[in-house]
Design an enzyme around this catalytic site. Structure first.
Site, PDB file in Angstrom:
ATOM      1  N   HIS A   1      -6.917  -3.724  -4.053  1.00 34.85           N
ATOM      2  CA  HIS A   1      -6.177  -4.334  -2.939  1.00 34.85           C
ATOM      3  C   HIS A   1      -5.139  -3.359  -2.389  1.00 34.85           C
ATOM      4  O   HIS A   1      -5.056  -3.134  -1.172  1.00 34.85           O
ATOM      5  CB  HIS A   1      -5.504  -5.620  -3.441  1.00 34.85           C
ATOM      6  N   GLU A   2      -4.349  -2.760  -3.281  1.00 32.70           N
ATOM      7  CA  GLU A   2      -3.294  -1.843  -2.838  1.00 32.70           C
ATOM      8  C   GLU A   2      -3.871  -0.545  -2.286  1.00 32.70           C
ATOM      9  O   GLU A   2      -3.381  -0.010  -1.276  1.00 32.70           O
ATOM     10  CB  GLU A   2      -2.324  -1.553  -3.988  1.00 32.70           C
TER      11      GLU A   2
ATOM     12  N   HIS B   1      -4.913  -0.928   1.320  1.00 31.31           N
ATOM     13  CA  HIS B   1      -3.794  -0.827   2.266  1.00 31.31           C
ATOM     14  C   HIS B   1      -3.480   0.635   2.565  1.00 31.31           C
ATOM     15  O   HIS B   1      -3.351   1.042   3.721  1.00 31.31           O
ATOM     16  CB  HIS B   1      -2.542  -1.487   1.679  1.00 31.31           C
TER      17      HIS B   1
END
Length: 219
Positions: free
Chosen positions: A25-26, A29
């Site tokens: 997820h990170e 980004h």
């Protein structure tokens, strides 16, 4: 509350899905930010799947562990946020939306991956049948944690991803008003969690999607 043996078993099943759900997820980004003009995360070595670069002691370990121990119906956590310089993006308002959406989209893609793990575990040939149950349990865990993170992060409260999407899409005055909530966003989230309102909001969507992916996985 789980006893010690149950807790160890549950941790063994959930550890890998949780750590990689948060990590990917990170990284998503940071990767999208890099592709749209901001190399901050790349220069800081955060575009890596090495969980040690992303683990937050409380958000990645203690909080999910506590929720597991308490038998919470919803398990979630968070990693150290990947740094993004929104002013460094080529089109800050538009690109902020794309950067924010990258995390939930990554969780959706991982949900499909864990659905494949679940399906594969259920269709292993005889000599490999001994790993069928662990694969299926981990597949269910992976589906669950990624759906939770996707749905949770799309709640339109900054600094959650849904909040950043809303800030990027709303007209000026409304966008400015919503962005001013950011310092209080996690406080609001914790209040929603412990009052049960978060489960009320997320529950129907989560269970609908979870059942859909479990059916796709053969359960």
């Amino acid at each position: 509350m789980l006893d010690t043996a149950q807790f160890i078993k549950v941790v063994a099943i959930w550890a890998i899905p949780v750590i990689f759900a948060i990590t990917v997820h990170e990284v998503a980004h940071g990767y999208v930010a890099w592709k749209h003009g901001d190399p901050t995360a790349m220069l800081m070595g955060r575009l890596t799947l090495n969980p040690l670069k992303h683990i937050d002691p409380f958000g990645t370990i203690l909080l999910p562990g506590l929720l597991l121990l308490l038998g919470s119906p919803f398990l979630f956590g968070y990693a150290k946020p990947v740094p993004v310089n929104f002013a460094g993006l080529r089109n800050p308002k538009r690109d902020m939306v794309l950067v924010a959406l990258a995390g939930p989209v990554a969780n959706l893609l991982m949900t499909f991956f864990w659905t494949l793990v679940l399906w594969t575990g259920a269709h292993l040939p005889g000599p490999l049948a001994y790993i069928s149950e662990p694969m299926q349990l981990m597949g269910v865990a992976g589906i669950s944690i990624n759906l939770i993170l996707m749905i949770l992060n799309m709640i339109p409260i900054p600094p959650l991803d849904g909040g950043r999407v809303a800030v990027g899409l709303l007209p000026g005055p409304a966008s400015d008003a919503l962005s001013r909530l950011e310092p209080y966003g996690f406080i609001i989230l914790i209040v929603l969690l412990f009052t049960g309102l978060l489960g009320t909001v997320m529950g129907p969507v989560f269970f609908l999607l979870r059942n859909l992916f479990l059916q796709m996985g053969g359960m």
